[in-house]
Design an enzyme around this catalytic site. Structure first.
Site, mmCIF file in Angstrom:
data_model
loop_
_atom_site.group_PDB
_atom_site.id
_atom_site.type_symbol
_atom_site.label_atom_id
_atom_site.label_comp_id
_atom_site.label_asym_id
_atom_site.label_seq_id
_atom_site.Cartn_x
_atom_site.Cartn_y
_atom_site.Cartn_z
ATOM 1 N N TYR A 1 -0.904 -7.313 2.091
ATOM 2 C CA TYR A 1 -0.032 -6.573 1.595
ATOM 3 C C TYR A 1 0.820 -5.695 2.619
ATOM 4 C CZ TYR A 1 2.193 -2.962 -1.569
ATOM 5 O OH TYR A 1 2.858 -1.990 -2.319
ATOM 6 N N ASP B 1 0.757 8.094 -2.568
ATOM 7 C CA ASP B 1 1.541 7.756 -3.516
ATOM 8 C C ASP B 1 2.714 9.056 -3.730
ATOM 9 O OD1 ASP B 1 1.076 5.528 -5.170
ATOM 10 O OD2 ASP B 1 -0.770 6.417 -5.437
ATOM 11 N N GLU C 1 0.077 -5.790 -10.389
ATOM 12 C CA GLU C 1 -0.700 -4.780 -9.774
ATOM 13 C C GLU C 1 -0.895 -3.656 -10.718
ATOM 14 O OE1 GLU C 1 0.529 -2.897 -6.156
ATOM 15 O OE2 GLU C 1 0.368 -4.533 -4.972
#
Lengths: 401, 265
Positions: B168, B53, B42
């Site tokens: 995912y 994040d 990734e």
């Protein structure tokens, strides 16, 4: 272009819901809870009660006689959101969302804040309803709005400094989102402006629409007719959309949103998303599709304004739609013009505006003298300026020394 | 679509930020991950406002942006890597705005030309992804969507249908970054997802040690490790960081031995 969809939160091509997957479920839940809140007579009655007895609504509509005389043009009315509890319009939304949070069974609320007005409003609503409260604030904004930081802490809120990026409002939103994504099961995020992923732009607009509804009735009572021009400052744009929303169907009422021109729109130091050349372009930030100040690679640009509440690179999606369709015009004034307007309104009316609201006043000072005396201007005085006294003092010192 | 070699274990999917601190360093890291036998890499596209994040990846993105890692340069870089014989499939991990600015059609074309295998856009749910999916599909690039512990059964089906390649699964509520323990509900969450989704499932967010990798892989087809590797690049020379990344990745791959793998890009 389809006007508005309550299901997808689209305003024409703008708006929508661009959120990380973890927030999608909670955002759907929020939309459903809000629909119930809106349709529930008991909830609406409670909201009305709090707005009247806690916030102090309706706020007056003041005829600005000396300002009108000094500018020598259209007659000016001021919608006095500075008189709402906590000193700005932000409380309308904070109280509404706190009621909603309580109905959803959430025990904690979080908020982002730029100028600190929304943080104070959220901390106040949390204290009023017994909710825990955390406010995220850029560390640069904490310096320039130190008084509001102290107020929030007095109200029992935890104020968390955000040191990433430009250390202003946009970074505070990032950090609030990061908190929310971790705590969403117990926590409601009281977003303070008409931006973010659907349903926030609609929720915030609806809670702020009380400004427009009152102002419309008040100007009709005072003048027997609608105003010719509405003026409001636009950061995220909640006070402006709150005022504009009641007049959207009145085609003859012109609307002007005033952005932060900072050091000038020909520099890179401004927050004028709709400026002709140096302005923004369509993009996605903080969950919504709107106009954004960005570089050619799609990275968000840093902004500047003397007013922390307008210092933001994106704008509420409904404003992007009103801009695109031409229903509202967007203009900007510089830091210097806003500071001059602060002095002008303080001296001519005994009203000290927040630096955000001073941007609206500054545009009125340019525009009103060119309008005939029979015209009526309605300006949203979105907040009071006590919080900005340090900034103004600094600015004056800089000018004199 | 290229089919991966069958190695008889769950896929190891490391994450690194493209251009942190430079694209030349990223090239070293890619080689290190390749030699550690990573199955897919990734590659993070840095963004100014990475709201999903944690601090490690935020700092990483800032370093990359400071050194000029734009989407265009990252795509060219991937092309060089491919033409130079680089074999590991690459999935771009990105936020939506840089793609939007590049133009979705132009992006899909360039991505194909430069050997990108899949794209995962963290702030783009399937509901808003109509044109995006069409453009990627035209170019044979996998569109990977995320599911999370707050995803309803109905949304899981939607996400499964929208995804190509794999789905995912976000292991926990919160942002990217290392955590001391895997969430207790991880196995149940993955089981729930697998009941609704026929495609392979990779799991990530907060997985950082070989033990955690192995534990997570018991319930998934692949495991993503990000911040634990990104952290190794902080304050070190690229050559030294590459050696550490290789060692860490090798230990994680070893931890996966004997666990089946079914992800093919």
């Amino acid at each position: 272009m389809r006007k508005y969809s309550a299901l997808t939160g689209r305003f024409g091509e703008f708006g929508g819901c661009y959120a990380p997957e973890t927030l999608m479920g909670p955002l759907h839940e929020l939309r459903r809870a809000y629909m119930r809140f809106r349709a529930d007579p008991a909830a609406q009655k409670e909201l009305k009660y709090q707005l009247k007895n806690y916030v102090g609504r309706p706020t007056p509509l003041t005829y600005a006689a000396r300002m009108t005389g000094a500018l020598g043009g259209a007659r000016i009315y001021l919608k006095r959101e500075d008189l709402a509890h906590t000193g700005a319009h932000k409380i309308n939304n904070a109280i509404g969302q706190a009621l909603l949070a309580r109905r959803m069974g959430k025990t904690r609320v979080i908020a982002e804040t730029g100028a600190g007005q929304h943080g104070v409003a959220a901390a106040t609503a949390a204290a009023c309803f017994g909710l825990k409260c955390t406010v995220y604030m850029g560390s640069k904004d904490m310096e320039r709005q130190a008084l509001n930081v102290f107020r929030m802490r007095l109200l029992g809120a935890e104020v968390v400094p955000v040191n990433s990026g430009s250390r202003t409002l946009k970074d505070a939103i990032n950090e609030a989102m990061r908190d929310w994504v971790s705590t969403v099961r117990t926590t409601h995020y009281i977003l303070g402006s008409a931006l973010g992923p659907h349903p926030y732009p609609s929720i915030v607009r609806d809670f702020q629409s009380v400004i427009g509804r009152e102002a419309r009735a008040q100007i009709l009572a005072a003048e027997g007719r609608l105003p010719d021009l509405l003026i409001a400052c636009v950061g995220g744009g909640s006070n402006a959309i709150g005022l504009f929303s009641a007049f959207l169907g009145d085609k003859k009422v012109e609307m002007a949103g005033v952005e932060a021109g900072g050091e000038g729109v020909n520099t890179l130091r401004h927050a004028a998303r709709f400026a002709a050349r140096a302005g923004g372009s369509p993009g996605v930030l903080h969950g919504t599709s709107t106009y954004i100040l960005q570089d050619r690679d799609g990275q968000v640009r840093e902004t500047h304004s003397v007013s922390a509440g307008l210092d933001y690179p994106a704008v509420g999606p409904e404003h992007a739609y009103l801009f695109r369709t031409g229903r509202a015009a967007y203009v900007s004034v510089t830091d210097r013009e806003a500071l001059r307007a602060f002095d002008f309104l303080t001296r001519s009316e005994g009203l000290m505006p927040a630096l955000e609201s001073a941007h609206a006043v500054a545009y009125a000072m340019k525009r009103v003298p060119r309008m005939p005396a029979r015209k009526i201007v309605l300006l949203n005085l979105s907040g009071r300026g006590d919080k900005d006294i340090d900034t103004v003092r600094e600015a004056k010192r800089g000018k004199n020394g | 679509m290229k089919s991966l070699r069958k190695s008889g274990r769950a896929a190891f999917i490391p994450y690194i930020t493209a251009g942190d601190p430079t694209l030349a360093a990223t090239r070293l890291f890619l080689r290190a991950l390749e030699s550690a036998r990573a199955d897919i890499v990734e590659l993070g596209v840095p963004f100014s406002d990475p709201m999903a994040d944690g601090p490690v990846n935020q700092r990483s993105a800032q370093r990359a942006l400071k050194n000029g890692a734009t989407l265009g340069r990252i795509l060219e870089f991937a092309g060089h890597y491919r033409r130079g014989g680089g074999k590991v499939p690459i999935v771009l991990f990105t936020y939506f705005n840089p793609l939007l600015r590049f133009g979705l059609k132009a992006f899909a074309k360039k991505a194909e030309e430069n050997g990108i295998d899949g794209v995962l856009t963290v702030d783009l749910p399937p509901e808003e992804a109509g044109e995006y999916r069409r453009r990627l599909d035209e170019r044979g690039i996998a569109a990977i969507f995320l599911a999370s512990p707050t995803t309803s059964a109905a949304r899981m089906e939607l996400i499964g249908r929208a995804s190509t390649g794999f789905v995912y699964y976000v292991s926990r509520l919160g942002v990217t970054g290392e955590r001391a323990k895997l969430p207790a509900a991880l196995a149940a969450g993955l089981k729930r997802l697998r009941g609704k989704v026929r495609k392979p499932v990779a799991v990530g967010f907060g997985i950082s040690t070989p033990e955690q990798v192995r534990a997570a892989a018991r319930h998934a087809d692949g495991v993503v490790v990000g911040s634990a590797l990104v952290k190794l690049t902080e304050g070190r020379s690229p050559a030294r960081a590459a050696r550490l990344i290789r060692a860490a990745a090798s230990a994680m791959v070893r931890a996966l031995r004997g666990l089946r793998r079914t992800i093919c890009l």
